[in-house]
Design a protein around this motif. Structure first.
Motif, PDB file in Angstrom:
ATOM      1  N   ASP A   5      -3.277   0.407  11.575  1.00 44.02           N
ATOM      2  CA  ASP A   5      -3.008  -1.011  11.870  1.00 44.02           C
ATOM      3  C   ASP A   5      -1.514  -1.286  11.904  1.00 44.02           C
ATOM      4  N   ARG A  53      -2.964  10.675  -8.343  1.00 45.86           N
ATOM      5  CA  ARG A  53      -4.146   9.828  -8.312  1.00 45.86           C
ATOM      6  C   ARG A  53      -5.463  10.540  -8.603  1.00 45.86           C
ATOM      7  N   THR A  78      -3.303  -8.394   8.428  1.00 40.61           N
ATOM      8  CA  THR A  78      -3.903  -7.340   9.244  1.00 40.61           C
ATOM      9  C   THR A  78      -5.404  -7.518   9.162  1.00 40.61           C
ATOM     10  N   TRP A  86       4.959   1.298   0.435  1.00 41.19           N
ATOM     11  CA  TRP A  86       5.785   1.014   1.611  1.00 41.19           C
ATOM     12  C   TRP A  86       4.991   0.506   2.826  1.00 41.19           C
ATOM     13  N   ALA A  87       3.670   0.795   2.907  1.00 39.19           N
ATOM     14  CA  ALA A  87       2.916   0.455   4.115  1.00 39.19           C
ATOM     15  C   ALA A  87       2.816  -1.066   4.297  1.00 39.19           C
ATOM     16  N   THR A 107      -5.676   1.023   7.706  1.00 36.35           N
ATOM     17  CA  THR A 107      -4.485   0.219   7.373  1.00 36.35           C
ATOM     18  C   THR A 107      -3.232   0.899   7.902  1.00 36.35           C
ATOM     19  N   ALA A 108      -3.157   2.203   7.729  1.00 39.59           N
ATOM     20  CA  ALA A 108      -1.988   2.945   8.213  1.00 39.59           C
ATOM     21  C   ALA A 108      -1.871   2.821   9.735  1.00 39.59           C
ATOM     22  N   LYS A 163       0.861  -1.178   0.000  1.00 43.62           N
ATOM     23  CA  LYS A 163       0.000   0.000   0.000  1.00 43.62           C
ATOM     24  C   LYS A 163       0.898   1.228   0.000  1.00 43.62           C
ATOM     25  N   TRP A 164       0.686   2.113  -0.953  1.00 44.09           N
ATOM     26  CA  TRP A 164       1.454   3.339  -1.111  1.00 44.09           C
ATOM     27  C   TRP A 164       2.944   3.079  -1.401  1.00 44.09           C
ATOM     28  N   GLN A 185     -10.573   3.015   4.851  1.00 41.44           N
ATOM     29  CA  GLN A 185      -9.859   1.742   4.966  1.00 41.44           C
ATOM     30  C   GLN A 185      -8.338   1.982   4.923  1.00 41.44           C
ATOM     31  N   ASP A 186      -7.933   2.899   4.075  1.00 42.91           N
ATOM     32  CA  ASP A 186      -6.504   3.230   4.009  1.00 42.91           C
ATOM     33  C   ASP A 186      -6.026   3.841   5.333  1.00 42.91           C
ATOM     34  N   ILE A 187      -6.859   4.665   5.937  1.00 42.36           N
ATOM     35  CA  ILE A 187      -6.497   5.257   7.239  1.00 42.36           C
ATOM     36  C   ILE A 187      -6.322   4.142   8.276  1.00 42.36           C
ATOM     37  N   VAL A 246     -11.019   5.277   1.408  1.00 44.13           N
ATOM     38  CA  VAL A 246     -10.067   6.171   2.069  1.00 44.13           C
ATOM     39  C   VAL A 246     -10.003   5.846   3.572  1.00 44.13           C
ATOM     40  N   THR A 253      -7.577  -5.562   8.049  1.00 42.80           N
ATOM     41  CA  THR A 253      -8.068  -5.119   6.749  1.00 42.80           C
ATOM     42  C   THR A 253      -7.853  -6.190   5.697  1.00 42.80           C
ATOM     43  N   ARG A 259     -12.275   2.180  12.278  1.00 40.47           N
ATOM     44  CA  ARG A 259     -12.189   1.223  13.380  1.00 40.47           C
ATOM     45  C   ARG A 259     -11.379   1.797  14.546  1.00 40.47           C
ATOM     46  N   HIS A 299       0.983  -3.548   4.103  1.00 45.91           N
ATOM     47  CA  HIS A 299      -0.183  -4.169   3.469  1.00 45.91           C
ATOM     48  C   HIS A 299       0.301  -4.625   2.104  1.00 45.91           C
TER      49      HIS A 299
END
Lengths: 446, 163
Positions: free
Chosen positions: B59, A215, A65, A43-44, B56-57, A40-41, B52-54, B50, A67, B7, A46
Motif C-alpha cells: 500500500d 519477535r 490506507t 518506518w512504514a 501494508t508494505a 509499522k516496523w 496484512q503487513d505485506i 503477516v 488497511t 489484496r 502506517h
C-alpha cells in the motif's frame, strides 16, 4: 522527595512502556524519525499517535490506507491498558509511611525504661529505680519483726518486682510492634517502587527486543525482572528482621517472621500480558508478606493480652492476693531508722510508678498505619490488638500504682500505731488482708 | 490454493525454500510492472496478520520509494555506499551540467522490491528497494534496506546485489 512520593511519575512511565510493548508485539515501533508516533516496523507508512510523556493520549491513526481504515483507532485499547494498570495499583499508591508509630513507640520505650524488666533489649535504657528502691526496702524489712512484715515484704516488694518487670516487658512488646510497623511500611513503599520499576523496565526491554527483530524468539528480559522483583522477598525478610531485633526476647515470633516465605514475587513470561500478570503476582506476593507479618504481630499481641488476663496478679498488683500469714506471737521489733528508710524507698517506687504511667501515655486514637482494606490484614492492621494491649497495660499500671500508694499508707499507719499498741498494728494488718481478699478493681480484663 | 490471500498479489503460495519460503510476484508502480519478492522466515507461523503487513508494505510503496530516494540522495557522497559509483558515473556523463543528488535519486528506476514481513532475530530487515539508472545494466544496483525499527539504510557497495 522519595521515589515513592513520585510514584505517579513512575506509573506514567509504566503506562507508556506497557503501550509501547503492546504496540511492538503488533509490529509497531516508535517512528525512526519522529518518536511522537508509532510506525509499522518503525518506518512504514502506517502510523498511530503515541502516548505523551505521561502515558496519556495516543492511539488515533495518522495515515489513511485501506488497511488502516479497516483497523481504525487503537485509542480504546490504550485506555484499557492504562485503566488496567490503575486498577492493579489501586491502594498501593496510598500506603502509610509508618511515621505515626514513632510517638507510641517512644512512649512505650519510656515506660519500659522506668519499669525495667526488659534489660536485654538494646533500645531500653533501664533506670532500675524501682528495683533498687525495692531492694532497699526489702533489706530494711528484714531487720523488722512484726505481724505485718511478711505481707508487706511479699506483696509490696517481691510481687511488685514481678508486676513491674512483666509490665515493662509488655511495653517492650508494644514498642516492638510500633517499631515493626514503622519499619515495614517504608520497606513496602520501596518494594512497590521496585516492582513498578521492574514492570516498566520489562515492558521497555520487551519492546526494545521486539524492535531489534527478535519477535519470533523467546526472550530473557523477563528473567531480569524476576531478579528485581525478588526484592519483595528481601524486604520481607528484612522487615521481619527488624521486628526480631527489637523484640529479641520473643524468640518464637522472631523465628516465625524470619521464616516467612516471601518468594511469591517470581516473575515469568514474555509478552505484554504476561508481564502484566507478573506485576499482579509481585504485588500479591508483597501483600501476602505484609499480611503475614501483621498476622504474626497480631498473634503476638493476642498472646500477650491473654497472658495478662489469665495471670492478672503478675501484671496488676491490685489483683494479687496475699497468702495466709500468721500473726505470730504478737511481738514486734521495729526501729525508726529502718521504717524511715522503707517509707522513703517506697516513696521512690511510688514516684517511679507515677512517672511510668505518665510516660506510657495512651495508644493512638486512630490507626497509625491507615491503608486500603485490601492491603495487609485489613483496615485496622495491628491497631486494635496493639491498642487492646496498650489500654490493658495502662489500666494494670494505674491500678498497681494506686494499690502501691495504698500499701505504703498502710505501712506508714502500721508503723505509727506500733508505738502506741501492737494490737493496733495487728488490726491494721487484718484490715490490709481483708481488703486484699476483695481484689477489687481488676477482676478480669476489659 | 492458499487460504491466505493478499489484496495485491492474490493467494500466498510459498516455494518452500530452505529455512523459510518465498514467493515471486509483481506490483504496478508508476505505470510499470516491478518484480516483487516476498520472503517468509517462519512459514509455519504465517497468518492473516503477516499478509496484512505485506499489503501494508505494498500500500505504501510510494512513501517507501520517496524515503528510499531521499536516503540515496543523502548518501551519494559517502565513499563505500552502493550509490557512490553510479552517482560518479552519472555526474561524469552530464559533462558541464551541475550534478544534483536529488536529481540523481529521482532519475533512478525501481527494479525490484523485496518484503520480509516476519523477520527474526537475525533479520531486522523488512523491505528492500533496489534501483538502477535507466538504460543501464544491473551491474551497479543501488539498494536501500528498511530495518525494524531504525528505518532506511543505504547498503554498502560490497553487499551481494539482489537484482
Amino acid at each position: 522527595m522519595s521515589d515513592y512520593d513520585d510514584l505517579g511519575g513512575l506509573v506514567a512511565r509504566m503506562k507508556k512502556a506497557a503501550i509501547d510493548c503492546y504496540m511492538a508485539e503488533d509490529g509497531f515501533n516508535p517512528h525512526w524519525n519522529d518518536n511522537q508516533k508509532y510506525a509499522k516496523w518503525g518506518w512504514a507508512y502506517h502510523h498511530y499517535a503515541r502516548p505523551d510523556a505521561n502515558g496519556e493520549g495516543g492511539g488515533s491513526p495518522l495515515t489513511a490506507t485501506t488497511t488502516l481504515e479497516a483497523q481504525g483507532s487503537v485509542a480504546p485499547r490504550f485506555d484499557e491498558i492504562r485503566s488496567t494498570i490503575d486498577t492493579i495499583l489501586t491502594g498501593w499508591d496510598t500506603l502509610p509511611s509508618g511515621a505515626l508509630c514513632r510517638a507510641p513507640q517512644s512512649s512505650a520505650n519510656a515506660a519500659t525504661a522506668l519499669l525495667g524488666g526488659a534489660a536485654s533489649v538494646a533500645t531500653v535504657n533501664d533506670s532500675d529505680e524501682i528495683v533498687r528502691a525495692t531492694e532497699t526496702a526489702m533489706a530494711s524489712l528484714n531487720d523488722l519483726a512484726g505481724s505485718f512484715v511478711g505481707p508487706v515484704y511479699d506483696k509490696y516488694c517481691a510481687q511488685l518486682l514481678t508486676v513491674t518487670q512483666n509490665l515493662g516487658t509488655v511495653y517492650t512488646i508494644l514498642e516492638a510492634q510500633y517499631a515493626a510497623q514503622q519499619a515495614m511500611w517504608p520497606a513496602a513503599r520501596e518494594d512497590v517502587v521496585a516492582i513498578c520499576t521492574s514492570a516498566a523496565a520489562a515492558w521497555e526491554g520487551r519492546a526494545a527486543e521486539i524492535a531489534a527483530g527478535a519477535r519470533q524468539d523467546s526472550f530473557t528480559v523477563v528473567a531480569a525482572v524476576a531478579g528485581a522483583v525478588a526484592t519483595v522477598a528481601t524486604a520481607g525478610v528484612g522487615t521481619a528482621a527488624t521486628v526480631g531485633a527489637v523484640g529479641a526476647f520473643a524468640s518464637t515470633t522472631v523465628s516465625t517472621l524470619s521464616s516467612l516465605d516471601a518468594s511469591g514475587g517470581h516473575v515469568s513470561g514474555d509478552t505484554y500480558a504476561e508481564i502484566l500478570a507478573s506485576l499482579v503476582g509481585a504485588l500479591g506476593a508483597l501483600n501476602e508478606t505484609i499480611a503475614a507479618q501483621e498476622l504474626e504481630l497480631n498473634r503476638w499481641l493476642d498472646e500477650t493480652l491473654n497472658a495478662m488476663s489469665t495471670q492478672l496478679a503478675d501484671y496488676n498488683l491490685d489483683a494479687f492476693t496475699l497468702a495466709d500469714f500468721s500473726a505470730g506471737d504478737g511481738s514486734s521489733s521495729i526501729n525508726r531508722t529502718d521504717t524511715d528508710m522503707i517509707t522513703t524507698a517506697m516513696g521512690r517506687v511510688e514516684g517511679a510508678l507515677s512517672e511510668a504511667l505518665r510516660a506510657a501515655g495512651a495508644p493512638p486514637v486512630s490507626n497509625p498505619t491507615p491503608r486500603p482494606h485490601a492491603i495487609g490484614v485489613g483496615l485496622a492492621g495491628t491497631h486494635l490488638a496493639a491498642s487492646g494491649v496498650y489500654d490493658y497495660a495502662n489500666q494494670c499500671l494505674q491500678s498497681t500504682a494506686a494499690e502501691y500508694t495504698r500499701g505504703r499508707g498502710l505501712f506508714d499507719a502500721a508503723v505509727a500505731d506500733y508505738f502506741n499498741t501492737d494490737a493496733e498494728s495487728q488490726l491494721k494488718v487484718t484490715t490490709l488482708l481483708s481488703q486484699e481478699a476483695l481484689i477489687a478493681e481488676m477482676g478480669g480484663r476489659g | 490454493m492458499s487460504d491466505l490471500v493478499s489484496r495485491h498479489v492474490g493467494p500466498i503460495v510459498l516455494d518452500g525454500g530452505i529455512g523459510g519460503g518465498a514467493m515471486e510476484s509483481q506490483i504496478r508502480f508508476t505505470g510499470t510492472a516491478v518484480p516483487l519478492r516476498i520472503e517468509i522466515d517462519f512459514p509455519h507461523r504465517m497468518n492473516e496478520s503477516v499478509v496484512q503487513d505485506i499489503d501494508t508494505a505494498i500500500d505504501s510503496t510510494d512513501y517507501t520509494d520517496r524515503l528510499a530516494r531521499q536516503t540515496i540522495a543523502a548518501g551519494v557522497h559517502r565513499t563505500g555506499t552502493c550509490a557512490a559509483k553510479p552517482y560518479a558515473s552519472w555526474t561524469a556523463a552530464r559533462g558541464e551540467r551541475p550534478a544534483d543528488p536529488t536529481e540523481f535519486a529521482g532519475a533512478l528506476t525501481l527494479r525490484r522490491m523485496i518484503i520480509f514481513p516476519d523477520g527474526g532475530r537475525n533479520n531486522p530487515e523488512r523491505v528492500a528497494m533496489i534501483y538502477s539508472l535507466p538504460d543501464t545494466s544491473d551491474e551497479h544496483p543501488i539498494e536501500v534496506r528498511f530495518l525494524q525499527p531504525s528505518g532506511p539504510e543505504l547498503c554498502p557497495v560490497n553487499v551481494r546485489p539482489r537484482v
